[in-house]
Design an enzyme around this catalytic site. Structure first.
Site, short mmCIF file in Angstrom:
data_model
loop_
_atom_site.label_atom_id
_atom_site.label_comp_id
_atom_site.label_asym_id
_atom_site.label_seq_id
_atom_site.Cartn_x
_atom_site.Cartn_y
_atom_site.Cartn_z
CB THR A 1 -0.90 0.02 1.25
OG1 THR A 1 -1.68 -1.17 1.27
CG2 THR A 1 -1.82 1.23 1.24
CE LYS B 1 -5.15 -1.11 1.71
NZ LYS B 1 -4.61 -2.33 2.13
CE LYS C 1 2.58 2.12 4.72
NZ LYS C 1 2.00 1.24 3.68
P1 NAP Z 1 5.54 -6.17 7.55
O1 NAP Z 1 5.09 -7.41 8.25
O2 NAP Z 1 6.13 -5.07 8.34
O3 NAP Z 1 6.58 -6.66 6.42
C1 NAP Z 1 7.24 -5.74 5.60
C2 NAP Z 1 8.06 -6.50 4.57
O4 NAP Z 1 8.72 -5.54 3.74
C3 NAP Z 1 9.17 -7.37 5.18
O5 NAP Z 1 9.34 -8.50 4.37
C4 NAP Z 1 10.38 -6.44 5.09
O6 NAP Z 1 11.61 -7.11 5.10
C5 NAP Z 1 10.13 -5.80 3.75
N1 NAP Z 1 10.82 -4.52 3.57
C6 NAP Z 1 10.55 -3.35 4.20
N2 NAP Z 1 11.36 -2.39 3.75
C7 NAP Z 1 12.15 -2.96 2.80
C8 NAP Z 1 13.20 -2.47 1.97
N3 NAP Z 1 13.58 -1.21 2.02
N4 NAP Z 1 13.79 -3.34 1.13
C9 NAP Z 1 13.40 -4.64 1.07
N5 NAP Z 1 12.42 -5.15 1.84
C10 NAP Z 1 11.81 -4.32 2.68
O7 NAP Z 1 4.37 -5.52 6.71
P2 NAP Z 1 3.05 -6.20 6.12
O8 NAP Z 1 1.98 -6.18 7.15
O9 NAP Z 1 3.41 -7.47 5.43
O10 NAP Z 1 2.64 -5.10 5.02
C11 NAP Z 1 3.25 -5.06 3.74
C12 NAP Z 1 2.44 -4.08 2.87
O11 NAP Z 1 1.09 -4.54 2.76
C13 NAP Z 1 2.36 -2.66 3.47
O12 NAP Z 1 2.41 -1.71 2.44
C14 NAP Z 1 1.00 -2.66 4.16
O13 NAP Z 1 0.47 -1.34 4.26
C15 NAP Z 1 0.20 -3.54 3.22
N6 NAP Z 1 -0.96 -4.22 3.83
C16 NAP Z 1 -0.88 -4.78 5.07
C17 NAP Z 1 -2.01 -5.43 5.59
C18 NAP Z 1 -1.99 -6.08 6.96
O14 NAP Z 1 -3.08 -6.40 7.48
N7 NAP Z 1 -0.82 -6.33 7.55
C19 NAP Z 1 -3.17 -5.51 4.85
C20 NAP Z 1 -3.21 -4.96 3.57
C21 NAP Z 1 -2.09 -4.33 3.07
P3 NAP Z 1 12.25 -7.62 6.50
O15 NAP Z 1 11.63 -8.96 6.76
O16 NAP Z 1 13.70 -7.69 6.24
O17 NAP Z 1 11.91 -6.59 7.55
#
Ligand code: NAP
Length: 280
Positions: free
Chosen positions: A89, A164, A232
């Protein structure tokens, strides 16, 4: 079609597991390499190494600068004719910037953010809103169907992210309504599980109440969706709303509430931690 997944966080991990289960995953990359160990597919230490080997690159990382950093890295090696699908997102502007970088390499970029939480990612039941070239979406669809139940092409590049943003404003309102109502119910001395059970079956029933109501009222705030990530998203919504001259007061209030919670050290908790500010 060879499919590679970049980003194995709370969302990406479930998506990659479903792709693997469907026999559609060729390669994975995650910044923290330990998370790749469970996958019996090619793993890479660098995103550009993965991009050189696949036809479709799926990205699911945290924020705008992360997506742009990755797109700049993979643009060095990606094959012309490949498709990059960003499931993170981020803002519509970021989607357009990423698309422009990749277009120079004859690569099509789709913004394809998802909704449905970690449960949706785990079960392959996400809703996906897609902006960009519709023919590229149809090429990528077999892979995307392993992770999402509802895939809707919205329009041009950036329109998936704009949709979104609307979703995230709605989530802010639902979070405000559910946390406030459940704090009120507790203040009335009601048996909270019965309250959640009956309300879930009526006109006020909703996903957030059913999936987070029981836990928040027991002071359990395990993500789920990290509060700092929704913050964010709402900052992106505020920027987009200001550009279009539309007021989003519910989202504005939620940003203020989240900033208080983040300052108190709760940014890594689920968004239902808003309940902390509502309860007695
Ligand atoms: P998360 O658990 O914090 O995971 C973030 C992922 O991104 C991890 O694999 C992290 O790697 C990687 N990452 C972050 N910065 C990076 C960089 N600079 N270079 C390479 N890899 C990087 O987040 P999430 O909940 O999966 O969310 C991911 C996305 O989906 C976000 O944009 C969020 O807004 C969206 N989203 C989330 C949800 C939800 O319910 N969680 C629902 C819909 C959409 P590391 O493992 O090394 O930290």
């Amino acid at each position: 079609m060879k499919v590679g997944m970049i980003g194995l966080g709370a969302m990406g991990l479930g998506m990659a597991r479903n792709l693997a289960k469907a026999g559609l995953l060729t390669a994975v990359y995650n910044r923290t390499t330990a998370k790749t160990l469970e996958f019996k597919v090619a793993t890479y230490d660098l995103p550009e190494a993965l991009a050189a080997e696949v036809d479709i690159v799926l990205i699911c990382v945290s924020a705008d600068q992360d997506v742009i950093g990755l797109v700049e890295a993979i643009a060095k090696t990606i094959k012309p004719g490949s498709i990059v699908v960003d499931l993170s997102t981020v803002s519509s502007d970021t989607a357009q910037k990423a698309a422009a970088i990749l277009l120079k390499k004859e690569v099509i970029f789709l913004d394809a953010p998802v909704s449905g939480g970690v449960e949706g990612a785990k079960n392959g039941t996400l809703a996906m809103m897609v902006g960009g070239n519709i023919k590229a979406l149809e090429k990528a669809r077999p892979a995307l169907e392993a992770i999402a139940k509802r895939i809707i092409h919205i329009g041009d590049t950036g329109s998936g992210q704009a949709t979104k943003a609307a979703n995230q404003i709605m989530c802010a309102g639902i979070n405000q309504a559910v946390t406030e109502a459940l704090a009120f119910a507790q203040s009335q001395g009601l048996e909270i599980d019965k309250v959640i059970n009956v309300i879930s079956g009526g006109a006020a029933g909703n996903w957030f109440l059913e999936h987070r109501g029981y836990t928040m009222t027991q002071d359990i705030f395990t993500p789920g969706f990290k509060l700092a990530l929704h913050h964010k998203d709402l900052k992106i919504c505020q920027t987009m709303a200001a550009q279009s001259d539309i007021a989003i007061p519910l989202a504005d209030m939620t940003v203020i509430n989240y900033e208080q919670l983040m300052n108190d050290g709760y940014g890594d908790e689920d968004i239902s931690a808003l309940y902390r500010l509502k309860k007695l």
